[in-house]
Write a protein that holds these residues in place. Structure first.
Motif, PDB file in Angstrom:
ATOM      1  N   GLU A 142       0.805  -1.230   0.000  1.00 23.36           N
ATOM      2  CA  GLU A 142       0.000   0.000   0.000  1.00 23.36           C
ATOM      3  C   GLU A 142       0.832   1.271   0.000  1.00 23.36           C
ATOM      4  O   GLU A 142       0.274   2.369  -0.090  1.00 23.36           O
ATOM      5  N   ASN A 143       2.133   1.134   0.165  1.00 22.93           N
ATOM      6  CA  ASN A 143       3.015   2.301   0.232  1.00 22.93           C
ATOM      7  C   ASN A 143       2.671   3.226   1.399  1.00 22.93           C
ATOM      8  O   ASN A 143       2.865   4.450   1.324  1.00 22.93           O
ATOM      9  N   HIS A 144       2.152   2.637   2.485  1.00 23.56           N
ATOM     10  CA  HIS A 144       1.838   3.432   3.666  1.00 23.56           C
ATOM     11  C   HIS A 144       3.111   3.757   4.434  1.00 23.56           C
ATOM     12  O   HIS A 144       4.017   2.939   4.533  1.00 23.56           O
ATOM     13  N   ARG A 145       3.121   4.911   5.027  1.00 22.51           N
ATOM     14  CA  ARG A 145       4.312   5.359   5.740  1.00 22.51           C
ATOM     15  C   ARG A 145       4.495   4.657   7.092  1.00 22.51           C
ATOM     16  O   ARG A 145       5.611   4.382   7.504  1.00 22.51           O
ATOM     17  N   TYR A 146       3.380   4.409   7.788  1.00 20.77           N
ATOM     18  CA  TYR A 146       3.470   3.911   9.154  1.00 20.77           C
ATOM     19  C   TYR A 146       3.232   2.405   9.214  1.00 20.77           C
ATOM     20  O   TYR A 146       2.298   1.879   8.606  1.00 20.77           O
ATOM     21  N   MET A 147       4.091   1.742   9.970  1.00 23.46           N
ATOM     22  CA  MET A 147       3.940   0.311  10.179  1.00 23.46           C
ATOM     23  C   MET A 147       4.134   0.017  11.656  1.00 23.46           C
ATOM     24  O   MET A 147       4.894   0.703  12.352  1.00 23.46           O
ATOM     25  N   TYR A 148       3.452  -1.050  12.135  1.00 21.40           N
ATOM     26  CA  TYR A 148       3.411  -1.348  13.570  1.00 21.40           C
ATOM     27  C   TYR A 148       3.509  -2.859  13.797  1.00 21.40           C
ATOM     28  O   TYR A 148       3.037  -3.649  12.977  1.00 21.40           O
ATOM     29  N   CYS A 170       1.019  -7.420  12.460  1.00 26.67           N
ATOM     30  CA  CYS A 170       1.558  -6.233  11.823  1.00 26.67           C
ATOM     31  C   CYS A 170       0.389  -5.358  11.379  1.00 26.67           C
ATOM     32  O   CYS A 170      -0.675  -5.870  10.996  1.00 26.67           O
ATOM     33  N   ALA A 171       0.570  -4.062  11.444  1.00 27.86           N
ATOM     34  CA  ALA A 171      -0.459  -3.136  10.982  1.00 27.86           C
ATOM     35  C   ALA A 171       0.201  -1.999  10.215  1.00 27.86           C
ATOM     36  O   ALA A 171       1.392  -1.710  10.395  1.00 27.86           O
ATOM     37  N   ILE A 172      -0.583  -1.360   9.356  1.00 31.22           N
ATOM     38  CA  ILE A 172      -0.104  -0.206   8.601  1.00 31.22           C
ATOM     39  C   ILE A 172      -1.128   0.896   8.675  1.00 31.22           C
ATOM     40  O   ILE A 172      -2.318   0.646   8.891  1.00 31.22           O
ATOM     41  N   SER A 173      -0.666   2.128   8.519  1.00 30.46           N
ATOM     42  CA  SER A 173      -1.600   3.237   8.373  1.00 30.46           C
ATOM     43  C   SER A 173      -0.975   4.276   7.449  1.00 30.46           C
ATOM     44  O   SER A 173       0.246   4.395   7.369  1.00 30.46           O
ATOM     45  N   GLU A 174      -1.862   5.012   6.804  1.00 29.72           N
ATOM     46  CA  GLU A 174      -1.408   5.931   5.772  1.00 29.72           C
ATOM     47  C   GLU A 174      -0.689   7.140   6.355  1.00 29.72           C
ATOM     48  O   GLU A 174       0.290   7.624   5.815  1.00 29.72           O
ATOM     49  N   SER A 175      -1.211   7.596   7.476  1.00 26.68           N
ATOM     50  CA  SER A 175      -0.618   8.768   8.099  1.00 26.68           C
ATOM     51  C   SER A 175      -0.993   8.793   9.554  1.00 26.68           C
ATOM     52  O   SER A 175      -1.742   7.949  10.033  1.00 26.68           O
ATOM     53  N   ALA A 176      -0.469   9.763  10.253  1.00 30.01           N
ATOM     54  CA  ALA A 176      -0.816   9.949  11.661  1.00 30.01           C
ATOM     55  C   ALA A 176      -1.021  11.435  11.867  1.00 30.01           C
ATOM     56  O   ALA A 176      -0.610  12.258  11.063  1.00 30.01           O
ATOM     57  N   GLY A 177      -1.651  11.801  12.961  1.00 33.57           N
ATOM     58  CA  GLY A 177      -1.844  13.220  13.214  1.00 33.57           C
ATOM     59  C   GLY A 177      -3.216  13.521  13.749  1.00 33.57           C
ATOM     60  O   GLY A 177      -3.811  12.722  14.432  1.00 33.57           O
ATOM     61  N   GLN A 231      -5.861   1.908  11.329  1.00 33.96           N
ATOM     62  CA  GLN A 231      -4.820   0.958  11.001  1.00 33.96           C
ATOM     63  C   GLN A 231      -5.445  -0.253  10.317  1.00 33.96           C
ATOM     64  O   GLN A 231      -6.572  -0.632  10.592  1.00 33.96           O
ATOM     65  N   HIS A 232      -4.674  -0.848   9.430  1.00 34.25           N
ATOM     66  CA  HIS A 232      -5.094  -2.066   8.752  1.00 34.25           C
ATOM     67  C   HIS A 232      -4.121  -3.166   9.158  1.00 34.25           C
ATOM     68  O   HIS A 232      -2.906  -2.966   9.113  1.00 34.25           O
ATOM     69  N   PHE A 233      -4.687  -4.306   9.519  1.00 33.01           N
ATOM     70  CA  PHE A 233      -3.899  -5.375  10.119  1.00 33.01           C
ATOM     71  C   PHE A 233      -3.705  -6.557   9.189  1.00 33.01           C
ATOM     72  O   PHE A 233      -4.578  -6.873   8.362  1.00 33.01           O
ATOM     73  N   GLY A 234      -2.553  -7.218   9.372  1.00 39.47           N
ATOM     74  CA  GLY A 234      -2.336  -8.499   8.730  1.00 39.47           C
ATOM     75  C   GLY A 234      -3.051  -9.602   9.487  1.00 39.47           C
ATOM     76  O   GLY A 234      -3.713  -9.345  10.497  1.00 39.47           O
ATOM     77  N   ASP A 235      -2.893 -10.829   9.029  1.00 40.30           N
ATOM     78  CA  ASP A 235      -3.591 -11.959   9.647  1.00 40.30           C
ATOM     79  C   ASP A 235      -2.804 -12.632  10.753  1.00 40.30           C
ATOM     80  O   ASP A 235      -3.270 -13.623  11.311  1.00 40.30           O
ATOM     81  N   GLY A 236      -1.646 -12.125  11.058  1.00 40.11           N
ATOM     82  CA  GLY A 236      -0.933 -12.580  12.244  1.00 40.11           C
ATOM     83  C   GLY A 236       0.040 -13.718  12.009  1.00 40.11           C
ATOM     84  O   GLY A 236      -0.048 -14.458  11.029  1.00 40.11           O
ATOM     85  N   THR A 237       0.985 -13.823  12.941  1.00 42.48           N
ATOM     86  CA  THR A 237       1.932 -14.937  13.000  1.00 42.48           C
ATOM     87  C   THR A 237       1.814 -15.562  14.377  1.00 42.48           C
ATOM     88  O   THR A 237       1.971 -14.876  15.387  1.00 42.48           O
ATOM     89  N   ARG A 238       1.526 -16.846  14.386  1.00 44.00           N
ATOM     90  CA  ARG A 238       1.428 -17.548  15.665  1.00 44.00           C
ATOM     91  C   ARG A 238       2.792 -18.144  15.992  1.00 44.00           C
ATOM     92  O   ARG A 238       3.273 -19.016  15.281  1.00 44.00           O
ATOM     93  N   LEU A 239       3.409 -17.636  17.042  1.00 43.29           N
ATOM     94  CA  LEU A 239       4.763 -18.040  17.404  1.00 43.29           C
ATOM     95  C   LEU A 239       4.745 -18.803  18.724  1.00 43.29           C
ATOM     96  O   LEU A 239       4.229 -18.303  19.721  1.00 43.29           O
ATOM     97  N   SER A 240       5.303 -19.986  18.708  1.00 42.25           N
ATOM     98  CA  SER A 240       5.401 -20.810  19.922  1.00 42.25           C
ATOM     99  C   SER A 240       6.868 -21.052  20.223  1.00 42.25           C
ATOM    100  O   SER A 240       7.618 -21.513  19.358  1.00 42.25           O
ATOM    101  N   ILE A 241       7.243 -20.746  21.455  1.00 40.12           N
ATOM    102  CA  ILE A 241       8.632 -20.919  21.867  1.00 40.12           C
ATOM    103  C   ILE A 241       8.675 -21.945  22.988  1.00 40.12           C
ATOM    104  O   ILE A 241       8.112 -21.730  24.064  1.00 40.12           O
TER     105      ILE A 241
END
Lengths: 115, 111
Positions: free
Chosen positions: A27-33, A91-98, A104-114
Motif C-alpha cells: 500500500e506504500n503506507h508510511r506507518y507500520m506497527y 503487523c499493521a499499517i496506516s497511511e498517516s498519523a496526526g 490501522q489495517h492489520f495483517g492476519d498474524g503470525t502464531r509463534l510458539s517458543i
C-alpha cells in the motif's frame, strides 16, 4: 483488503534461538506497527515505524528489535527467544498519523510458539 | 491517553439489532473514536470511525452524544457471522502510541 502479508504464519522454535518475523505491504503506507496479542491483554504495541529507518518503541518493546530498510518491509526480531514471547504477532499499517485519526489495517498474524 | 471501558461480553440472536457502548470519560478534543472487529485467527478489521453525532456506513452505525464521553456501535440485524470481538479505541493515533486495545467486547450471535 489492505495488502499486508505476514510471514511465516506459524512458527515453533526453541528458547534462545533468534527469530525474525516479516511484514510486507503493497500500500506504500508510511506507518507500520508490530503488536502482540495474548489472552486477557488485548493487543499491545511492540514497536512502530514512521518511515524508512525511522522506528521507535512501543509499550512492550523489551526483548524485541525492528528494522525497516524499505517502505514495504518491517521486520521484527527476537534476538534470543523466551517462552514469554509465545504469542500471536500482528503487523499493521496506516497511511498517516496526526490530528485526523487514521485507521490501522492489520495483517492476519503470525502464531509463534517458543518451547 | 483516553481509557475506554466496554462490556466484556454480549449475547444476541440472529436478526436482532446489537448496540455495544463504550465509555471514554477523558476523551480529548482532538480524539476520534474508532471501532474494530476481530474474528478468531485474524487481525482486527476497521469497522467505523467518528468524531461526533452519528456516522453510518454499510456495516454499522456509530452514535456519539454531544459530550463525547461515550459512543455506541450499532449493528443492524446481526447474523451468526457477526460473532467476533469488537474493540473501541480513542485517540489521535500519534504514531500508534495512543492505539491501546483493551480486551474488547466478545459478541456471540445465537441462532
Amino acid at each position: 483488503d489492505a495488502g499486508i502479508t505476514q510471514s511465516p504464519r506459524h512458527k515453533v522454535t526453541e528458547t534462545g534461538t533468534p527469530v525474525t518475523l516479516r511484514c510486507h505491504q503493497t500500500e506504500n503506507h508510511r506507518y507500520m506497527y508490530w503488536y502482540r496479542q495474548d489472552p486477557g491483554h488485548g493487543l499491545r504495541l511492540i514497536h512502530y515505524s514512521y518511515g524508512v529507518k525511522d522506528t521507535d518503541k512501543g509499550e512492550v518493546s523489551d526483548g524485541y528489535s525492528v528494522s525497516r530498510s524499505k517502505t514495504e518491509d518491517f521486520l521484527l526480531t527476537l534476538e534470543s527467544a523466551t517462552s514469554s514471547q509465545t504469542s500471536v504477532y500482528f503487523c499493521a499499517i496506516s497511511e498517516s498519523a496526526g490530528q485526523a485519526n487514521q485507521p490501522q489495517h492489520f495483517g492476519d498474524g503470525t502464531r509463534l510458539s517458543i518451547l | 491517553l483516553a481509557k475506554t471501558t466496554q462490556p466484556i461480553s454480549m449475547d444476541s440472536y440472529e436478526g436482532q439489532e446489537v448496540n455495544i457502548t463504550c465509555s471514554h470519560n477523558n476523551i480529548a478534543t482532538n480524539d476520534y473514536i474508532t471501532w474494530y472487529q476481530q474474528f478468531p485467527s485474524q487481525g482486527p478489521r476497521f469497522i467505523i470511525q467518528g468524531y461526533k453525532t452519528k456516522v453510518t456506513n454499510e456495516v454499522a452505525s456509530l452514535f456519539i452524544p454531544a459530550d463525547r464521553k461515550s459512543s455506541t456501535l450499532s449493528l443492524p440485524r446481526v447474523s451468526l457471522s457477526d460473532t467476533a470481538v469488537y474493540y473501541c479505541l480513542v485517540g489521535p493515533n500519534n504514531y500508534g502510541q495512543n492505539f491501546v486495545f483493551g480486551p474488547g467486547t466478545r459478541l456471540s450471535v445465537l441462532p
